[in-house]
Write a protein that holds these residues in place. Structure first.
Motif, PDB file in Angstrom:
ATOM      1  N   ILE A 118       0.774  -1.188  -0.076  1.00 58.72           N
ATOM      2  CA  ILE A 118      -0.032  -0.048   0.069  1.00 58.72           C
ATOM      3  C   ILE A 118       1.009   1.210  -0.092  1.00 58.72           C
ATOM      4  O   ILE A 118       2.100   1.082   0.517  1.00 58.72           O
ATOM      5  CB  ILE A 118      -1.225  -0.055   1.199  1.00 58.72           C
ATOM      6  CG1 ILE A 118      -0.345  -0.148   2.588  1.00 58.72           C
ATOM      7  CG2 ILE A 118      -2.003  -1.096   1.230  1.00 58.72           C
ATOM      8  CD1 ILE A 118      -1.158   0.235   3.703  1.00 58.72           C
ATOM      9  N   THR A 119       0.355   2.436  -0.642  1.00 57.21           N
ATOM     10  CA  THR A 119       1.127   3.642  -0.921  1.00 57.21           C
ATOM     11  C   THR A 119       0.598   4.939  -0.152  1.00 57.21           C
ATOM     12  O   THR A 119      -0.682   5.040  -0.632  1.00 57.21           O
ATOM     13  CB  THR A 119       1.450   3.692  -2.369  1.00 57.21           C
ATOM     14  OG1 THR A 119       2.194   2.524  -2.896  1.00 57.21           O
ATOM     15  CG2 THR A 119       2.452   5.009  -2.628  1.00 57.21           C
ATOM     16  N   PRO A 120       1.266   5.588   0.802  1.00 51.29           N
ATOM     17  CA  PRO A 120       0.600   6.795   1.001  1.00 51.29           C
ATOM     18  C   PRO A 120       0.191   7.603  -0.060  1.00 51.29           C
ATOM     19  O   PRO A 120       1.021   7.897  -1.003  1.00 51.29           O
ATOM     20  CB  PRO A 120       1.723   7.242   1.823  1.00 51.29           C
ATOM     21  CG  PRO A 120       2.826   6.315   2.385  1.00 51.29           C
ATOM     22  CD  PRO A 120       2.505   5.380   1.228  1.00 51.29           C
ATOM     23  N   SER A 121      -1.061   8.089  -0.233  1.00 47.48           N
ATOM     24  CA  SER A 121      -1.689   8.990  -1.036  1.00 47.48           C
ATOM     25  C   SER A 121      -0.921  10.637  -0.810  1.00 47.48           C
ATOM     26  O   SER A 121      -1.550  11.444  -0.510  1.00 47.48           O
ATOM     27  CB  SER A 121      -3.221   9.041  -0.913  1.00 47.48           C
ATOM     28  OG  SER A 121      -3.647   7.704  -1.213  1.00 47.48           O
ATOM     29  N   TYR A 122       0.315  10.601  -0.821  1.00 45.79           N
ATOM     30  CA  TYR A 122       1.099  11.792  -0.681  1.00 45.79           C
ATOM     31  C   TYR A 122       1.874  12.345  -1.620  1.00 45.79           C
ATOM     32  O   TYR A 122       2.454  11.386  -2.403  1.00 45.79           O
ATOM     33  CB  TYR A 122       2.117  11.588   0.709  1.00 45.79           C
ATOM     34  CG  TYR A 122       1.355  11.843   2.038  1.00 45.79           C
ATOM     35  CD1 TYR A 122       1.904  12.600   2.911  1.00 45.79           C
ATOM     36  CD2 TYR A 122       0.602  10.882   2.507  1.00 45.79           C
ATOM     37  CE1 TYR A 122       1.693  12.827   4.207  1.00 45.79           C
ATOM     38  CE2 TYR A 122       0.022  10.899   3.873  1.00 45.79           C
ATOM     39  CZ  TYR A 122       0.369  11.823   4.789  1.00 45.79           C
ATOM     40  OH  TYR A 122       0.080  12.068   5.953  1.00 45.79           O
ATOM     41  N   VAL A 123       1.959  13.481  -1.980  1.00 44.40           N
ATOM     42  CA  VAL A 123       2.737  14.317  -2.983  1.00 44.40           C
ATOM     43  C   VAL A 123       3.755  15.404  -2.228  1.00 44.40           C
ATOM     44  O   VAL A 123       2.899  16.091  -1.950  1.00 44.40           O
ATOM     45  CB  VAL A 123       2.051  14.684  -4.029  1.00 44.40           C
ATOM     46  CG1 VAL A 123       2.860  15.181  -5.078  1.00 44.40           C
ATOM     47  CG2 VAL A 123       1.159  13.636  -4.716  1.00 44.40           C
ATOM     48  N   ALA A 124       4.848  15.487  -2.375  1.00 45.13           N
ATOM     49  CA  ALA A 124       5.654  16.543  -1.753  1.00 45.13           C
ATOM     50  C   ALA A 124       6.430  17.158  -2.729  1.00 45.13           C
ATOM     51  O   ALA A 124       6.844  16.764  -3.734  1.00 45.13           O
ATOM     52  CB  ALA A 124       6.559  16.014  -0.662  1.00 45.13           C
ATOM     53  N   PHE A 125       6.685  18.507  -2.441  1.00 43.16           N
ATOM     54  CA  PHE A 125       7.561  19.395  -3.537  1.00 43.16           C
ATOM     55  C   PHE A 125       8.672  20.014  -2.764  1.00 43.16           C
ATOM     56  O   PHE A 125       8.360  20.362  -1.528  1.00 43.16           O
ATOM     57  CB  PHE A 125       6.363  20.377  -3.883  1.00 43.16           C
ATOM     58  CG  PHE A 125       5.370  19.845  -4.633  1.00 43.16           C
ATOM     59  CD1 PHE A 125       5.387  19.460  -6.266  1.00 43.16           C
ATOM     60  CD2 PHE A 125       4.172  19.573  -4.211  1.00 43.16           C
ATOM     61  CE1 PHE A 125       4.322  18.965  -6.863  1.00 43.16           C
ATOM     62  CE2 PHE A 125       2.775  19.151  -5.037  1.00 43.16           C
ATOM     63  CZ  PHE A 125       3.100  18.842  -6.270  1.00 43.16           C
ATOM     64  N   THR A 126       9.803  19.871  -3.124  1.00 40.58           N
ATOM     65  CA  THR A 126      10.926  20.341  -2.648  1.00 40.58           C
ATOM     66  C   THR A 126      11.734  21.336  -3.736  1.00 40.58           C
ATOM     67  O   THR A 126      11.275  21.695  -4.686  1.00 40.58           O
ATOM     68  CB  THR A 126      11.704  19.365  -2.269  1.00 40.58           C
ATOM     69  OG1 THR A 126      12.670  18.822  -3.236  1.00 40.58           O
ATOM     70  CG2 THR A 126      11.041  18.108  -1.370  1.00 40.58           C
ATOM     71  N   GLU A 127      12.751  21.887  -3.119  1.00 41.26           N
ATOM     72  CA  GLU A 127      13.605  22.647  -3.852  1.00 41.26           C
ATOM     73  C   GLU A 127      14.266  22.195  -5.134  1.00 41.26           C
ATOM     74  O   GLU A 127      14.521  22.793  -6.122  1.00 41.26           O
ATOM     75  CB  GLU A 127      14.688  23.280  -3.012  1.00 41.26           C
ATOM     76  CG  GLU A 127      14.154  24.311  -1.882  1.00 41.26           C
ATOM     77  CD  GLU A 127      13.889  25.611  -2.608  1.00 41.26           C
ATOM     78  OE1 GLU A 127      14.247  26.033  -3.658  1.00 41.26           O
ATOM     79  OE2 GLU A 127      12.868  26.200  -2.144  1.00 41.26           O
TER      80      GLU A 127
END
Length: 383
Positions: free
Chosen positions: A54-63
């Motif tokens: 199972i995969t966390p339904s997360y999206v992250a944006f970095t520099e």
């Protein structure tokens, strides 16, 4: 939450359009997502590149980059304003929706209005960016697509995608739009409780049956009552709470630990914690955990009663119960469900728990994908 009007859902048939490869099943969840494929006579739930099914339904944006799934969730504490989760709560909604206002209160990332629709605001590579909920969901769907392709060793173009039974037409269309952005053709959108029933093969058990799907995940709770007759599903009622799940149990534990910590070190809330305090340990036994969480568990039983009332059915008229969602692994929850349907009234309702509750919805979607793809194997037909 509102309740769904009765709606007949026909048993899947082959699509007249050309299918270019395997049809995967995707459970696009609020907190976690899952992908599966039916092949070689069985459903295979596919692990992501981190080895998790199972995969966390997360999206992250970095520099420097965009992160998805486990990588995104693991850095959320360090980068809260640019880590997006729960985008499913926004999909297909208008900015003025009261539910959007309530949800915004809980998020560290920004949500603004663009032409009356909510957009998510983050800083990505040093620039302010806005993404629609469909675009965020598309990133998660594309990640699930790539996960399946890496496992299968071939391109994937088609999918069956699940949604909550209470999703309206706008939310369903927005989910389809997200899949299109992700490069997937949606063969069918199916209700999550229907997928769970398909996973257990309940549509082919013969005769008319009433099924209750109890779905308690990380952040949401849904209970749905279905009737099945000759392979035709009818959603008779739904109830639940879009902010009730495993995260609530975590919060109750944290509050308890904070209280115990303050008492142990005589902190009144005004002082600061100094570095000379020794490390804090506390054993949380199952009885204490149940004491803290049972009031929340029992709240879910009230929603079962509401769903049964709306469906005009009694407990005795429910033939089978399916438990879905990772939180249904908790023994106390299972005990309460068994007592509700069997212990109190002496009914013989069957409680289905054989399939991994995190994977059951994707499992059912994968089976439906196989049928739509024209799989005629005996294993599919008897599921």
């Amino acid at each position: 939450m509102g309740f769904l009007k009765k709606k007949k859902v026909k048993k899947p048939v082959e699509s007249s359009n050309e299918i270019r490869g395997p049809v995967i099943g995707i459970d696009l969840g609020t907190t976690y997502s899952c992908v599966g494929i039916y092949r070689y006579g069985a459903v295979e739930i596919i692990a992501n590149d981190q080895g998790y099914r199972i995969t966390p339904s997360y999206v992250a944006f970095t520099e420097s980059e965009r992160l998805l799934g486990n990588a995104a969730k693991n850095q959320a504490v360090r980068n809260p304003n640019n880590t997006v989760y729960d985008s499913k709560r926004l999909i297909g909604r208008v900015y003025g929706d009261p539910n959007v206002s309530k949800d915004m209160f809980h998020w560290p990332f920004g949500v603004a209005s663009e032409n009356g629709r909510p957009v998510i605001q983050v800083v990505y590579k040093g620039e302010q960016k806005s993404f629609t909920p469909e675009e965020i969901s598309a990133m998660i769907l594309q990640y699930m697509k790539h996960t399946a392709e890496a496992y299968l060793g071939q391109k994937v173009y088609e999918a069956v995608v699940t949604v909550p039974a209470y999703f309206n037409d706008s939310q369903r269309q927005a989910t389809k739009d997200a899949a299109t952005i992700a490069g997937l053709r949606v063969m069918r959108i199916i209700n999550e409780p229907t997928a769970a029933a398909i996973a257990y093969g309940l549509e082919d058990t013969g005769g008319e049956k009433n099924i209750l799907i109890y779905d308690l995940g990380g952040g949401t709770f849904d209970v749905s009552v279905l009737s099945i007759d000759e392979g035709i599903f009818e959603v008779k009622s739904t109830a639940g709470d879009t902010h009730l799940g495993g995260e609530d149990f975590d919060n109750l534990i944290v509050e308890y630990l904070m209280k115990e910590f303050k008492e142990q070190y005589s902190i009144n809330g005004k002082g600061s914690i100094t570095s000379d305090l020794q490390k804090y340990y506390l054993c949380l036994y199952s009885l204490r955990f149940e004491y803290l969480t049972t009031p929340v568990f029992k709240k879910t039983l009230e929603y079962i009663g509401t769903a049964l009332d709306d469906a005009k059915l009694s407990v005795r008229q429910i033939d089978e119960v399916v438990l879905v969602g990772g939180s249904t692994r908790i023994p106390k929850i299972r005990n309460l469900i068994e007592e509700y349907f069997s212990g109190i009234l002496g009914t013989r309702t069957k409680i289905n728990t054989d399939i991994n509750p995190d994977e059951a919805i994707a499992y059912g979607a994968a089976v439906q994908g196989a049928i739509l793809a024209g799989d005629k194997s005996e294993q599919v037909l008897i599921l």
